[in-house]
Design an enzyme around this catalytic site. Structure first.
Site, PDB file in Angstrom:
ATOM      1  N   SER A  83      38.573  48.152  51.901  1.00 55.76           N
ATOM      2  CA  SER A  83      39.815  48.934  51.844  1.00 55.76           C
ATOM      3  C   SER A  83      39.677  50.275  52.565  1.00 55.76           C
ATOM      4  O   SER A  83      38.575  50.829  52.671  1.00 55.76           O
ATOM      5  CB  SER A  83      40.209  49.185  50.391  1.00 55.76           C
ATOM      6  OG  SER A  83      40.305  47.974  49.678  1.00 55.76           O
TER       7      SER A  83
HETATM    8  N1  SAH Z   1      36.939  46.326  46.611  1.00 57.82           N
HETATM    9  C1  SAH Z   1      36.730  46.000  48.001  1.00 57.82           C
HETATM   10  C2  SAH Z   1      37.961  45.404  48.642  1.00 57.82           C
HETATM   11  C3  SAH Z   1      37.831  43.950  48.880  1.00 57.82           C
HETATM   12  S1  SAH Z   1      39.275  43.160  49.509  1.00 57.82           S
HETATM   13  C4  SAH Z   1      36.251  47.247  48.752  1.00 57.82           C
HETATM   14  O1  SAH Z   1      35.782  48.170  48.133  1.00 57.82           O
HETATM   15  O2  SAH Z   1      36.303  47.264  49.973  1.00 57.82           O
HETATM   16  C5  SAH Z   1      39.784  42.229  48.128  1.00 57.82           C
HETATM   17  C6  SAH Z   1      38.846  41.186  47.623  1.00 57.82           C
HETATM   18  O3  SAH Z   1      39.519  40.465  46.590  1.00 57.82           O
HETATM   19  C7  SAH Z   1      38.403  40.128  48.636  1.00 57.82           C
HETATM   20  O4  SAH Z   1      37.022  40.151  48.767  1.00 57.82           O
HETATM   21  C8  SAH Z   1      38.878  38.800  48.015  1.00 57.82           C
HETATM   22  O5  SAH Z   1      37.982  37.737  48.216  1.00 57.82           O
HETATM   23  C9  SAH Z   1      38.991  39.162  46.547  1.00 57.82           C
HETATM   24  N2  SAH Z   1      39.863  38.307  45.719  1.00 57.82           N
HETATM   25  C10 SAH Z   1      41.030  37.710  46.027  1.00 57.82           C
HETATM   26  N3  SAH Z   1      41.512  37.021  44.973  1.00 57.82           N
HETATM   27  C11 SAH Z   1      40.609  37.179  43.961  1.00 57.82           C
HETATM   28  C12 SAH Z   1      40.529  36.705  42.611  1.00 57.82           C
HETATM   29  N4  SAH Z   1      41.474  35.946  42.073  1.00 57.82           N
HETATM   30  N5  SAH Z   1      39.450  37.067  41.883  1.00 57.82           N
HETATM   31  C13 SAH Z   1      38.479  37.856  42.392  1.00 57.82           C
HETATM   32  N6  SAH Z   1      38.500  38.336  43.654  1.00 57.82           N
HETATM   33  C14 SAH Z   1      39.555  38.000  44.428  1.00 57.82           C
END
Ligand code: SAH
Length: 226
Positions: A66
């Site tokens: 993000s």
């Molecule tokens: N927190 C991260 C952002 C990751 S983007 C950071 O600090 O950069 C969002 C993430 O959510 C992705 O890796 C995706 O695989 C995950 N995601 C999507 N649906 C999900 C679910 N139902 N349970 C857990 N993770 C999920």
């Protein structure tokens, strides 16, 4: 410039000033944590020179790390009141960046990631940097993590069609859930607070752009792939 010659510490200081403080992030514990966590360690080598850019970056598997401002905004919106005792839940670990930031001002972070490879890499990243108060699990975060509930805060890094009821159910009185809701192109960030008299108060914050939450309380997989 090669990655070796980049002054990441300086880039990080400037990120805090230009992208966060100037845009209204005021919570000292969030600003301090954003100034400490080496974002360059949470992106792949090819994107390392862009680690402090004012945008999300690809991390593989169609997912992103993000944007720094959004991480800071969401963590400020969590309103963590007692860092020394706070137990929090993150849904969507990615490569672990936001979990690392959150762990700097909470007692323990539980984080759920549905892509196994990302969950493994996140654990490795966090271990290599000595973050010992974070537990990553592979699974569908739409269910929350009942075993460690209730939480002093829950933050979701992927957009849901609606606010998942299990997450609201896993909030302590006085705690908030911060979650993006809506279809791509029309997402808003929401804060859902459980008051001390057990009322649920929903507040719409700002427009955002997140990858979709998949799984039981998220979007169907084929829709997400479009
Ligand atoms: N927190 C991260 C952002 C990751 S983007 C950071 O600090 O950069 C969002 C993430 O959510 C992705 O890796 C995706 O695989 C995950 N995601 C999507 N649906 C999900 C679910 N139902 N349970 C857990 N993770 C999920």
């Amino acid at each position: 410039m090669t990655n070796e010659t980049i002054d990441f510490q300086r880039n990080r200081r400037e990120m805090v000033k230009n992208q966060l403080t100037r845009r209204g992030i005021t919570d000292p514990k969030v600003l301090a944590a954003m100034g400490e966590v080496p974002r360059e360690s949470f992106v792949s080598t090819e994107y390392r020179h862009l680690a402090y850019k004012d945008s999300p970056l690809p991390i593989g598997y169609g997912q992103t790390i993000s944007q720094p401002f959004i991480v800071a905004y969401m963590l400020q919106a969590l309103h963590i009141k007692n860092p020394a005792t706070a137990i929090v839940l993150e849904i969507g670990t990615g490569l672990g960046y936001q979990a690392a930031v959150l762990s700097r001002f909470t007692r323990h972070v539980y984080s759920v990631e549905r892509v196994m490879e990302l969950a493994i890499q996140a654990e490795q990243n966090l271990l290599a940097l000595n973050y010992t108060n974070i537990t990553v699990s592979h699974g569908d975060g739409g269910y929350g993590w009942q075993k460690h509930a209730p939480f002093d805060g829950i933050v979701v890094a992927a957009a849901a069609p609606e606010i998942p009821p299990p997450l609201v159910a896993q909030l302590k009185p006085g705690a908030s859930l911060v979650i993006p809701v809506g279809e791509p192109g029309n997402q808003k960030l929401w804060r859902v607070a459980r008051s001390h008299d057990a009322r649920i108060v929903k507040e719409r914050l700002v427009p955002v752009a997140f990858v979709p939450l998949l799984g039981e309380h998220g979007y169907a997989e084929q829709r997400a792939r479009k």
